[in-house]
Design a protein around this motif. Sequence first.
Motif, mmCIF file in Angstrom:
data_model
loop_
_atom_site.group_PDB
_atom_site.id
_atom_site.type_symbol
_atom_site.label_atom_id
_atom_site.label_comp_id
_atom_site.label_asym_id
_atom_site.label_seq_id
_atom_site.Cartn_x
_atom_site.Cartn_y
_atom_site.Cartn_z
ATOM 1 N N GLU A 107 80.563 24.200 72.748
ATOM 2 C CA GLU A 107 80.713 22.965 73.522
ATOM 3 C C GLU A 107 80.671 23.265 75.020
ATOM 4 O OE1 GLU A 107 83.072 18.789 73.108
ATOM 5 O OE2 GLU A 107 83.989 20.570 72.244
ATOM 6 N N THR A 117 83.301 19.931 59.780
ATOM 7 C CA THR A 117 84.560 20.018 60.507
ATOM 8 C C THR A 117 84.985 21.479 60.597
ATOM 9 O OG1 THR A 117 85.925 19.840 58.531
ATOM 10 C CG2 THR A 117 85.281 17.760 59.616
ATOM 11 N N GLU A 141 78.668 18.778 71.011
ATOM 12 C CA GLU A 141 79.697 17.932 71.620
ATOM 13 C C GLU A 141 80.529 17.304 70.514
ATOM 14 O OE1 GLU A 141 77.021 13.998 72.615
ATOM 15 O OE2 GLU A 141 77.027 15.625 74.084
ATOM 16 N N THR A 142 81.784 17.112 70.825
ATOM 17 C CA THR A 142 82.694 16.513 69.862
ATOM 18 C C THR A 142 82.917 15.068 70.266
ATOM 19 O OG1 THR A 142 83.736 18.639 69.475
ATOM 20 C CG2 THR A 142 84.971 16.697 68.801
ATOM 21 N N ARG A 143 82.635 14.183 69.332
ATOM 22 C CA ARG A 143 82.821 12.745 69.543
ATOM 23 C C ARG A 143 83.923 12.284 68.601
ATOM 24 N NH1 ARG A 143 76.420 11.498 68.895
ATOM 25 N NH2 ARG A 143 75.736 12.567 70.777
ATOM 26 N N ARG A 144 84.805 11.478 69.100
ATOM 27 C CA ARG A 144 85.970 11.075 68.313
ATOM 28 C C ARG A 144 85.637 10.608 66.900
ATOM 29 N NH1 ARG A 144 90.953 11.131 70.053
ATOM 30 N NH2 ARG A 144 91.392 11.103 72.262
ATOM 31 N N ARG A 145 84.820 9.619 66.757
ATOM 32 C CA ARG A 145 84.564 9.055 65.430
ATOM 33 C C ARG A 145 83.401 9.721 64.703
ATOM 34 N NH1 ARG A 145 86.739 3.354 64.760
ATOM 35 N NH2 ARG A 145 88.190 3.207 66.502
ATOM 36 N N ASN A 146 82.550 10.395 65.432
ATOM 37 C CA ASN A 146 81.368 11.001 64.817
ATOM 38 C C ASN A 146 81.521 12.488 64.538
ATOM 39 O OD1 ASN A 146 79.999 8.564 64.908
ATOM 40 N ND2 ASN A 146 79.200 8.955 66.960
ATOM 41 N N GLY A 147 82.625 13.090 64.917
ATOM 42 C CA GLY A 147 82.818 14.516 64.700
ATOM 43 C C GLY A 147 82.038 15.354 65.698
ATOM 44 N N THR A 148 81.684 16.531 65.284
ATOM 45 C CA THR A 148 80.973 17.465 66.153
ATOM 46 C C THR A 148 79.484 17.393 65.834
ATOM 47 O OG1 THR A 148 82.903 18.895 66.182
ATOM 48 C CG2 THR A 148 80.840 19.874 66.887
#
Length: 140
Positions: free
Chosen positions: A63, A40, A69-76
């Motif tokens: 990015e 994070t 890429e940043t994914r909501r539940r999976n982080g970056t």
Amino acid sequence: MTAGISVNLHSATPPYEQIRAQITSLIAVGALAPGTRLPTVRSLAADLGIAAGTVARAYKELEQSGLIETRRRNGTVVAGMPAPTAPARMPAAVSAEVIAAVERYIGAGREAGLDDDALLAILRTKLSQQDEYGEKASSQ
């Protein structure tokens, strides 16, 4: 995951750019495979002893270039190296001397802490000066 990532606060290169360049290199050499989860922003900032905004800026630029890429539940996560755009064609008969000069230019720029954009800007400026003033620009 600070392995391989460090920040030199005494460098002329801004810390966010150092982080961006190092992560880009790790992705390019395969040390960070597509799908690898990055720490994070706050975690990496704390590990490096810098402000979270600095890491956030590096991540934002990564990015924008399509490397992460940043994914909501999976982080970056690492997206991988983007497909290369159509490269400029190198003339078939480029002498080894010219290639060596370019490599020296890149090496000197890297030692000075310049990124690709800065090196290209310098080169474009010199080329435009040569176009304007002829051969004299090369001796300045």
